[in-house]
Enzyme design. Structure first.
Site, PDB file in Angstrom:
ATOM      1  N   ASN A 135      45.363  22.330  59.406  1.00 19.01           N
ATOM      2  CA  ASN A 135      46.635  22.749  60.008  1.00 19.01           C
ATOM      3  C   ASN A 135      46.558  24.180  60.511  1.00 19.01           C
ATOM      4  O   ASN A 135      47.033  24.502  61.617  1.00 19.01           O
ATOM      5  CB  ASN A 135      47.770  22.642  58.981  1.00 19.01           C
ATOM      6  CG  ASN A 135      48.181  21.224  58.683  1.00 19.01           C
ATOM      7  OD1 ASN A 135      47.803  20.295  59.393  1.00 19.01           O
ATOM      8  ND2 ASN A 135      48.962  21.044  57.634  1.00 19.01           N
ATOM      9  N   ARG A 164      47.505   8.193  71.198  1.00 11.75           N
ATOM     10  CA  ARG A 164      46.240   8.560  70.555  1.00 11.75           C
ATOM     11  C   ARG A 164      45.490   7.264  70.247  1.00 11.75           C
ATOM     12  O   ARG A 164      45.886   6.505  69.372  1.00 11.75           O
ATOM     13  CB  ARG A 164      46.473   9.375  69.282  1.00 11.75           C
ATOM     14  CG  ARG A 164      47.151  10.719  69.532  1.00 11.75           C
ATOM     15  CD  ARG A 164      47.087  11.622  68.320  1.00 11.75           C
ATOM     16  NE  ARG A 164      47.914  12.808  68.495  1.00 11.75           N
ATOM     17  CZ  ARG A 164      47.533  13.909  69.136  1.00 11.75           C
ATOM     18  NH1 ARG A 164      46.341  13.956  69.681  1.00 11.75           N
ATOM     19  NH2 ARG A 164      48.340  14.948  69.237  1.00 11.75           N
ATOM     20  N   ARG A 207      46.878  16.445  73.115  1.00  7.84           N
ATOM     21  CA  ARG A 207      45.963  17.528  72.758  1.00  7.84           C
ATOM     22  C   ARG A 207      44.934  17.101  71.712  1.00  7.84           C
ATOM     23  O   ARG A 207      45.268  16.506  70.695  1.00  7.84           O
ATOM     24  CB  ARG A 207      46.745  18.743  72.259  1.00  7.84           C
ATOM     25  CG  ARG A 207      45.857  19.958  72.022  1.00  7.84           C
ATOM     26  CD  ARG A 207      46.632  21.147  71.538  1.00  7.84           C
ATOM     27  NE  ARG A 207      47.347  21.816  72.606  1.00  7.84           N
ATOM     28  CZ  ARG A 207      48.670  21.942  72.668  1.00  7.84           C
ATOM     29  NH1 ARG A 207      49.418  21.408  71.714  1.00  7.84           N
ATOM     30  NH2 ARG A 207      49.245  22.570  73.664  1.00  7.84           N
ATOM     31  N   HIS A 254      55.220  10.137  75.071  1.00  7.91           N
ATOM     32  CA  HIS A 254      55.002  10.129  73.630  1.00  7.91           C
ATOM     33  C   HIS A 254      55.519   8.833  73.004  1.00  7.91           C
ATOM     34  O   HIS A 254      55.442   8.649  71.799  1.00  7.91           O
ATOM     35  CB  HIS A 254      55.713  11.352  73.031  1.00  7.91           C
ATOM     36  CG  HIS A 254      55.390  11.631  71.605  1.00  7.91           C
ATOM     37  ND1 HIS A 254      56.343  11.578  70.607  1.00  7.91           N
ATOM     38  CD2 HIS A 254      54.234  11.966  70.992  1.00  7.91           C
ATOM     39  CE1 HIS A 254      55.794  11.876  69.456  1.00  7.91           C
ATOM     40  NE2 HIS A 254      54.513  12.111  69.648  1.00  7.91           N
ATOM     41  N   TYR A 311      49.946   7.724  57.581  1.00  5.92           N
ATOM     42  CA  TYR A 311      51.237   8.205  58.052  1.00  5.92           C
ATOM     43  C   TYR A 311      52.335   7.210  57.700  1.00  5.92           C
ATOM     44  O   TYR A 311      52.162   5.994  57.873  1.00  5.92           O
ATOM     45  CB  TYR A 311      51.234   8.375  59.572  1.00  5.92           C
ATOM     46  CG  TYR A 311      50.419   9.527  60.106  1.00  5.92           C
ATOM     47  CD1 TYR A 311      49.450  10.172  59.331  1.00  5.92           C
ATOM     48  CD2 TYR A 311      50.589   9.977  61.411  1.00  5.92           C
ATOM     49  CE1 TYR A 311      48.700  11.210  59.834  1.00  5.92           C
ATOM     50  CE2 TYR A 311      49.847  11.025  61.920  1.00  5.92           C
ATOM     51  CZ  TYR A 311      48.898  11.637  61.130  1.00  5.92           C
ATOM     52  OH  TYR A 311      48.154  12.672  61.626  1.00  5.92           O
ATOM     53  N   ARG A 332      60.054  16.900  57.605  1.00  7.52           N
ATOM     54  CA  ARG A 332      58.713  17.063  57.031  1.00  7.52           C
ATOM     55  C   ARG A 332      58.090  18.398  57.410  1.00  7.52           C
ATOM     56  O   ARG A 332      57.516  19.093  56.589  1.00  7.52           O
ATOM     57  CB  ARG A 332      57.818  15.915  57.492  1.00  7.52           C
ATOM     58  CG  ARG A 332      56.429  15.937  56.886  1.00  7.52           C
ATOM     59  CD  ARG A 332      55.361  16.419  57.843  1.00  7.52           C
ATOM     60  NE  ARG A 332      55.266  15.544  58.988  1.00  7.52           N
ATOM     61  CZ  ARG A 332      54.524  15.799  60.051  1.00  7.52           C
ATOM     62  NH1 ARG A 332      53.837  16.918  60.124  1.00  7.52           N
ATOM     63  NH2 ARG A 332      54.475  14.975  61.075  1.00  7.52           N
ATOM     64  N   HIS A 372      56.192  10.684  58.746  1.00 11.35           N
ATOM     65  CA  HIS A 372      56.081  10.776  60.206  1.00 11.35           C
ATOM     66  C   HIS A 372      57.204  10.045  60.928  1.00 11.35           C
ATOM     67  O   HIS A 372      57.329  10.146  62.154  1.00 11.35           O
ATOM     68  CB  HIS A 372      54.714  10.205  60.628  1.00 11.35           C
ATOM     69  CG  HIS A 372      54.323  10.497  62.036  1.00 11.35           C
ATOM     70  ND1 HIS A 372      54.269   9.527  63.014  1.00 11.35           N
ATOM     71  CD2 HIS A 372      53.960  11.660  62.637  1.00 11.35           C
ATOM     72  CE1 HIS A 372      53.884  10.073  64.154  1.00 11.35           C
ATOM     73  NE2 HIS A 372      53.685  11.359  63.951  1.00 11.35           N
TER      74      HIS A 372
END
Length: 678
Positions: free
Chosen positions: A44, A361, A391, A421, A454, A550, A582
């Protein structure tokens, strides 16, 4: 907005990462799991420096020749951030030592060079010569150094001067080398190099060596004002820029002498603000791949096998099951195989004409990608939207997009000036001459690996209006429509913000009229000032609001001492546990006519205004009850939940006298397991 009630997002992010560090420090967490939390914290923080710190410094706007002078005096926020990170890093070191000591009591050792026997050293000399030597790149210290982003290096010194820099080849070899005659004793690859520096610098006296790692700005800084194909090619061709982007952090061994640090700064063209002292070892994210050498069940979380879905896992015809009733699935508690089987059945079904999906992703290989390739082989029309600007996943996504296109799919890449997204799929099937649509709308990516880590939710539905709305969304992604004409779905950047603002204001009006009014929301991040202001207004009018956030949360609830008559404090908690929370779920009491949405959007400016996001209303009563029960379990957590307030101390939620402990992730698993028996 008053700063005392709106926390800077990057400052608040630090307290999210601290919650990860607190899990690593928690002695009730199994030791190898604590090690993974250190890896998460490290990973992170690396991304934070690559993305957020570079934006704070506005590296794009600062000429390199001026940058050092300008950044010698960072602004107050950046000073606070860097000071806090330094404190966390020191705490990280203490926790790491505690974990290593604990592992030794279970027979797992990380040996330092001074602890090795002669036979071990002999083994490591041979191992280095045969396996590692040819993969070590040495740079002499006689000019500019070229350090790749996030790679590990050793700066090597003789008795009198710095001789050179060696890249530790963790990109080719495992970071942890097992010693002979033991599966539980290891040395860092860094130390294998340290023991063999004389082979890399022959006939020169070896003095000390110091670990280095340079983080660079990860932003590609590409303009979006050109066509789809050109954008994708420019992204793909620009990815190597990350290895030479402007530095955002040099992490170095704190034992490095001051004069060497000064010379290093000069060679790398860095400022003082770029320099961060660390320990002997960097890149603790490598512990993600450490494994479980002893097999001792006490060192890891107890195995929890993914539960079957009560309807879909045993269904012989998923389309029939979904047409009868909406179906809700929860990861990782239930198996992601249901989503894969949904697409596999679509690929094989002779009645299916068309498959549409958006991928943010993409896994390097998976049943899902195999299903899409099978559909193409079976002459289905396959329309895939691939986000080329996700990214750190750009390269893999673009390569998969090209593969799908080569196999005959219609592939659409990034929309200029916006990211897609959404987590959506739509199957079109001809049944008795009538086109029928089946939809999946989720909160997480179509990725079987992350679905094991997740916590996410997904809805399968054949609802006529929802599937028509999703058809409209795909029409926009396919460049057929400028704006999707939807009636049930919330779609950013078109309707999400205004609808949620209306929902909040409606709760205020209902409360003032004496009707039931309250709000419960679970999301990853809360940053948008307009949404925060709306929540604060609702709270000031007496609407009860509970938030489960979160990550970072820019809303700072008023302390009870500052409340005026009629105000109710916003209650904000956060859960960091075995799995990464998530999901995004939004519940409004609505005068007793409750409403709930789930989908991909957080309340951040980017999710509301600069991304295509999709949220679906929960219309099925049984599905609504199930999702609300899960929400209530999470808001009742008194073991892993922590309070987000003005103090920023991440204190645990207090447990009332005599109240039993409730760990929501375990309770949710048990709740879904019990439903299988009903």
């Amino acid at each position: 907005m008053k700063e005392e009630f709106y926390k800077h997002r990057d400052i608040n992010w630090l307290f999210f990462n601290e919650r990860v560090l607190l899990e690593a420090a928690d002695t009730t967490t199994p030791l190898l799991e604590r090690l993974k939390f250190l890896a998460i914290f490290s990973s992170n923080l690396d991304e934070f420096f690559k993305v957020r710190i570079s934006q704070l410094r506005q590296l794009k706007k600062v000429d390199k020749s001026l940058r050092k002078k300008l950044l010698l005096r960072p602004n107050s926020k950046l000073k606070y951030i860097l000071r806090t990170i330094d404190e966390q890093q020191r705490r990280f070191g203490r926790i790491r030592k505690d974990i290593f000591a604990g592992l030794e009591t279970h027979g797992i050792y990380f040996k330092k060079p001074e602890d090795l026997s002669e036979s071990h050293i002999t083994f490591l000399r041979t191992y280095f010569k045969e396996e590692i030597l040819e993969d070590c790149a040495v740079q002499e210290f006689n000019g500019d150094l070229e350090l790749l982003d996030s790679e590990l290096y050793l700066l090597v010194q003789s008795q009198t001067k710095v001789m050179g820099c060696v890249r530790i080849p963790t990109h080719l070899h495992h970071r942890f080398v097992a010693l002979p005659d033991s599966d539980t004793a290891f040395v860092f690859l860094d130390d294998v190099l340290r023991l063999n520096l004389d082979l890399l610098f022959p006939k020169r006296p070896i003095g000390a060596s110091y670990a280095l790692k340079l983080s660079r700005d990860a932003e590609l800084y590409l303009e979006d004002d050109y066509g789809d194909t050109a954008l994708v090619e420019r992204i793909y061709n620009s990815l190597e820029q990350r290895d030479s982007g402007q530095p955002t952090r040099l992490l170095y061994d704190e034992m490095m002498p001051k004069e060497i640090r000064k010379e290093l700064r000069k060679r790398l063209d860095l400022g003082k603000v770029d320099m961060f002292p660390g320990g002997t070892y960097h890149n603790f994210s490598d512990f993600f791949g450490f494994g479980h050498p002893t097999g001792d069940p006490n060192l890891v979380y107890a195995l929890k096998k993914a539960l079957p879905h009560p309807v879909l896992s045993g269904s012989r015809d998923l389309f029939e099951s979904i047409s009868q009733k909406d179906q809700l699935i929860h990861f990782p508690y239930q198996s992601f195989e249901v989503v894969e089987q949904f697409l596999l059945q679509a690929a094989r079904d002779t009645l299916v004409e068309r498959i549409k999906i958006s991928l943010y992703r993409i896994a390097k290989s998976s049943v899902l990608t195999d299903a899409l390739l099978l559909a193409l082989q079976n002459k289905k029309e396959v329309i895939i939207f691939v986000e080329a600007k996700a990214r750190f996943d750009e390269k893999n996504n673009i390569e998969w997009g090209k593969t799908f296109a080569d196999k005959g799919a219609q592939v659409f890449f990034s929309v200029p000036n916006i990211k897609v997204h959404s987590k959506i799929a739509l199957i079109e099937r001809k049944e008795d001459g009538v086109l029928r649509r089946y939809a999946y709308i989720g909160t997480g990516n179509f990725n079987s690996k992350t679905a094991k880590l997740y916590c996410d939710h997904g809805l399968f539905t054949a609802h006529l209006q929802i599937t028509e709305d999703l058809h409209q969304v795909f029409g926009t992604l396919e460049r057929k429509l400028i704006v999707p004409r939807v009636k049930q779905l919330l779609v950013s950047p078109y309707s999400t913000r205004i609808t949620f603002l209306q929902c909040i204001e409606r709760e205020v009006e209902n409360h003032l009229q004496g009707m039931p009014a309250s709000i419960m929301i679970k999301m990853n991040s809360l940053e948008d000032p307009m949404m925060i202001k709306a929540l604060q207004r609702a709270s000031s009018q007496g609407v009860r609001i509970q938030l489960l956030v979160r990550g970072f949360c820019c809303l700072v609830p008023k302390p009870k001492t500052d409340l005026i008559e009629g105000e109710v404090p916003v209650r904000i908690t956060s859960i960091v546990d075995r799995y990464l929370e998530h999901g995004r779920v939004y519940w409004f009491q609505n005068g007793g006519e409750e409403e709930m949405y789930l989908g991909s959007a957080d309340w951040m400016g980017r999710n509301l205004d600069r991304r295509i996001e999709v949220l679906v209303p929960i219309l099925d009563e049984a599905v609504f009850r199930e999702l609300k029960e899960i929400l209530l379990l999470q808001f009742s957590d008194n073991i892993k939940a922590r309070v987000l307030d003005m103090a920023n101390n991440n204190r645990k939620v207090g447990r009332k006298d005599g109240a039993p402990g409730l760990r929501s992730q375990s309770a949710i698993y048990d709740y879904l397991g019990a439903k299988l028996k009903q």
